[in-house]
Design an enzyme around this catalytic site. Structure first.
Site, short mmCIF file in Angstrom:
data_model
loop_
_atom_site.label_atom_id
_atom_site.label_comp_id
_atom_site.label_asym_id
_atom_site.label_seq_id
_atom_site.Cartn_x
_atom_site.Cartn_y
_atom_site.Cartn_z
N PHE A 1 55.10 48.83 76.11
CA PHE A 1 55.00 48.47 77.53
C PHE A 1 54.36 49.61 78.31
CE2 PHE A 1 56.88 48.34 81.82
CZ PHE A 1 56.58 47.04 82.20
N LYS B 1 68.61 53.25 92.90
CA LYS B 1 69.27 52.91 91.65
C LYS B 1 69.82 51.48 91.69
CE LYS B 1 68.60 56.97 89.85
NZ LYS B 1 69.61 57.91 89.41
N GLY C 1 61.76 71.66 90.07
CA GLY C 1 62.08 72.21 88.75
C GLY C 1 60.95 72.15 87.76
N ASP D 1 71.27 70.48 88.82
CA ASP D 1 70.84 69.14 89.20
C ASP D 1 71.95 68.13 88.98
OD1 ASP D 1 68.27 69.79 90.01
OD2 ASP D 1 67.43 69.56 88.01
N GLU E 1 65.84 63.13 98.15
CA GLU E 1 64.66 62.32 98.44
C GLU E 1 64.62 61.91 99.90
OE1 GLU E 1 62.69 58.70 99.47
OE2 GLU E 1 64.86 58.82 99.25
N HIS F 1 56.74 60.08 92.52
CA HIS F 1 56.63 58.94 91.62
C HIS F 1 55.34 58.17 91.84
CE1 HIS F 1 60.89 59.98 91.72
NE2 HIS F 1 60.94 59.54 90.50
#
Length: 720
Positions: free
Chosen positions: A18, A100, A398, A565, A631, A660
């Site tokens: 994919f 999420k 990071g 993190d 974010e 992203h």
């Protein structure tokens, strides 16, 4: 006769076909026709796997990016006349916010109704030619997970949307549909339950058999789902804390089929198929039962073939294909066929990976291990004196780009085709390049780039005892992004420094502070498959003690800033808020164990990814870090609303660049996010940074974007 039904099988493919196909199209290496043909072939392979094990499965699960977004397109919330327009809304300049999916590490694209004239319409027929078990995310979940709906209009909108679903069913002549309604397991208000009942009345007039699937938790009022005009109800009997199973004892089935989710779709441990069969037999006394999985199987790797696991562990685990086989085995046991099932469960109860010294350390934890002796107000003065950072300090989160060359060299080393010494020399070279680039760009706090790390969790799993890595156990996170969740099978122990060598080398190359980069215990647990034989809190404390030891070695090496993190801190929280206190108690404490014994002048940072933070600000503050980065780019700074409601006295970096997306934002595009934030956050507490690590981006995107971040900081300093 025991029937079986599987759903949510991974779209990623065993070899991540994919990802290869979609990214090949993005790179211009494949035509749209070639992409569509490749995706169709991959879907055929998925369906062949289903057919090997189960009696039925959904059709139309495949997506080019995200199924909730697809559903929004089907019903006209968005429109995309071409595949390029589709992808622009997923990852381009106009990309939707991402967050999420419930309490998982899958990210979905959030439909946003702000500024929209809400008029649902049939915009895309995704299910052309499909008649049975057409897969859709249900109308309530679609609206519940959207944002900026017109105030007071939810019931009205849901009713209108359900009417469009009905129109879609009739237009396609569906014999049956599979509706995913995981939002039914949220803590619904009486008004929301009534809105669902009212909306679902639309379906009384259609012959289509509608099967509604709930998962990830229990439904608080399961009877209301059985009362809906549907043919079948899917319930999670694994993650329900026993609540669904208890309710089923008193449910009036109303002639509905029960899809009993008895096989875990979220964790890898093998099912005791005999115990599961007993549940099915008992339920079958009252219900017409179909045996199915609890939750989407795409949370698991495709299958165990080629997994690099210890033999003792292989005998305990199952991936997605093996979970489908478990459905078949449970049905076999119900029918009286037990030989294959007995072989399957033979090794599941054999314990290994016990370390008494680790367990003893956890037992000996005291209040001093959870609480820093020096309060933040005093620590920050010591840190400012030591670090001497300017207003609006700049940093990155990071990682830097994992180029094809970095991945190639790491693979050669893994295969034994490149010596450890030569590999270390290569990594040092990459670190040196990254330090030089950061010097040239003028960042204030550097990172070493994480070139030696395949993944922020997997890397530490390889360094810690009690955690296994899978080799090729890929799972989708968002879009085409995938990762390999490790398996926590035993007591977790750090036997030697994990990251000190690389961080210390980077620090030796510059006078600017270089952050030590660590992954926190909650995130390691959330993005791994965690053992279930001891409380998860004890696993968290074991990992936290390993991180504490690493920080102590950082301090000996002269590292002044450490970032722990906790990207999954919000994600891991239970869906039902009534269960939050129990979770956040150990989640907060495990973070504090990591740093409570560090020096007050060592500045502790944390980072969190896409999530709804507003409701958990108090828990976040309880972690007692010094600086947090989160974010803010896709949400356009909406997170700031959360900080208006609390006394947030820590330093914060709001991500002003959505990493992203390949799009490079200008200074002018980033500045409004900061300006909005500065109405709430004192300028002395504000950092400027991207919203996440830069591992998936290219240097050609990173350098201009970071340059814009530094320019933005300079302009802010001049205006201050």
């Amino acid at each position: 006769m025991a029937k079986t039904y599987g759903y949510g099988f991974p779209r990623l493919g065993k070899q991540r076909e994919f990802k290869t196909l979609i990214e090949g199209y993005w790179a211009g290496k494949l035509t749209e026709e070639e992409l569509r043909a490749g995706i169709a072939k991959l879907n055929d392979k998925r369906e062949e796997t289903y057919k090997k094990y189960v009696d039925a499965f959904p059709k139309g699960e495949m997506t080019f990016y995200d199924n909730l977004f697809d559903t929004a397109l089907i019903f006209g919330i968005y429109s995309a006349e071409s595949l390029d327009e589709y992808f622009n809304l997923c990852r381009g300049k106009n990309a939707l916010e991402m967050t999420k999916w419930f309490n998982t590490n899958y990210h979905y694209l959030v439909p946003d109704f702000e500024g929209k004239e809400v008029e649902f319409k049939l915009g895309w027929n995704k299910h052309e030619g499909i008649k049975k078990n057409a897969y859709l995310i249900g109308p309530f979940t679609l609206l519940k997970l959207s944002k900026n709906l017109p105030e007071g209009k939810f019931t009205e909108l849901l009713k209108k949307l359900a009417a469009k679903y009905l129109e879609y069913f009739k237009f396609n002549g569906f014999e049956s549909v599979h509706l995913d309604e995981p939002a039914f397991v949220m803590e619904l208000t009486d008004g929301e339950v009534e809105a669902i009942k009212e909306a679902y009345k639309s379906f009384e007039s259609v012959d289509t058999k509608i099967n509604v699937f709930t998962y990830y938790d229990s439904v608080d009022n399961l009877q209301f789902v059985f009362d809906l005009p549907v043919a079948g109800v899917g319930v999670d009997l694994v993650h329900d804390r026993g609540e669904n199973l208890s309710q089923l004892e008193n449910i009036d089935p109303k002639g509905k089929t029960l899809y009993a989710g008895v096989v875990d779709g979220r964790n890898v441990w093998r099912s005791d198929v005999f115990k599961k069969a007993e549940i099915i037999k008992k339920l079958s006394e009252k219900f017409d039962v179909v045996i199915t999985n609890a939750a989407l199987l795409f949370h698991l790797p495709v299958n165990l073939k080629g997994a690099t696991l210890p033999p003792e562990l292989v005998a305990k685990v199952a991936f997605a294909e093996e979970k489908l086989n478990e459905l078949k085995l449970i049905a076999d046991v119900v029918k009286g066929k037990e030989d294959e099932a007995r072989s399957w469960v033979e090794g599941i109860d054999r314990a290994f990976g016990v370390r008494e010294n680790v367990r003893e350390r956890v037992r000996n934890l005291t209040e001093a291990d959870f609480n820093k002796p020096v309060p933040y107000a005093e620590r920050i003065k010591l840190q400012q004196e030591r670090l001497k950072l300017p207003l609006f300090p700049t940093t990155t989160i990071g990682s830097f780009p994992q180029t094809q060359e970095v991945r190639r060299v790491r693979l050669l080393n893994r295969r034994g085709q490149l010596s450890d010494k030569d590999y270390e020399t290569f990594i040092k070279g990459e670190i040196a390049k990254a330090i030089k680039i950061q010097e040239e760009l003028g960042l204030d706090v550097f990172v070493h780039g994480e070139f030696e790390r395949s993944d922020m969790v997997e890397f530490f799993a390889e360094k810690l005892e009690g955690i296994a890595t899978t080799g090729n156990g890929w799972v989708i996170s968002y879009g085409t992004r995938s990762y390999r969740p490790p398996i926590i099978f035993g007591d977790v122990e750090r036997t030697e420094p994990m990251t000190v060598k690389e961080i210390a080398f980077a620090q030796s190359l510059t006078d600017k502070p270089v952050k030590g980069m660590l992954t926190g215990p909650v995130t390691i647990i959330a993005w791994s498959y965690c053992r279930e034989d001891i409380p998860v809190s004890k696993v968290a404390y074991q990992i936290a003690l390993a991180i504490r030891d690493e920080i102590a070695d950082y301090e000996k090496a002269g590292i002044k800033i450490v970032q722990i993190d906790e990207a999954a801190f919000r994600e891991k929280a239970p869906i039902k808020k009534r269960n939050w206190d129990e979770y956040f108690d150990w989640a907060v404490k495990s973070f504090r164990v990591c740093h409570a014994r560090s020096k007050p002048e060592t500045q502790i940072h944390s980072h969190m990814c896409y999530s709804e933070f507003g409701e958990i600000i108090e828990y976040i503050l309880a972690m007692d870090f010094d600086v947090i980065s989160i974010e803010a780019s896709r949400s356009k700074g909406d997170i700031i609303e959360a900080f208006e409601k609390v006394n947030f006295d820590r330093q914060i970096g709001l991500g002003v660049w959505d990493i992203h997306s390949p799009y490079v934002p200008s200074v002018e595009e980033m500045k409004p996010i900061v300006k909005r934030a500065l109405k709430v956050i004192p300028k002395e507490n504000f950092w400027v940074n991207p919203d996440c690590g830069l591992k998936t981006r290219r240097w050609e995107e990173c350098i201009p974007a970071i340059r814009n971040i530094v320019t933005l900081a300079h302009e802010l300093r001049e205006e201050a």
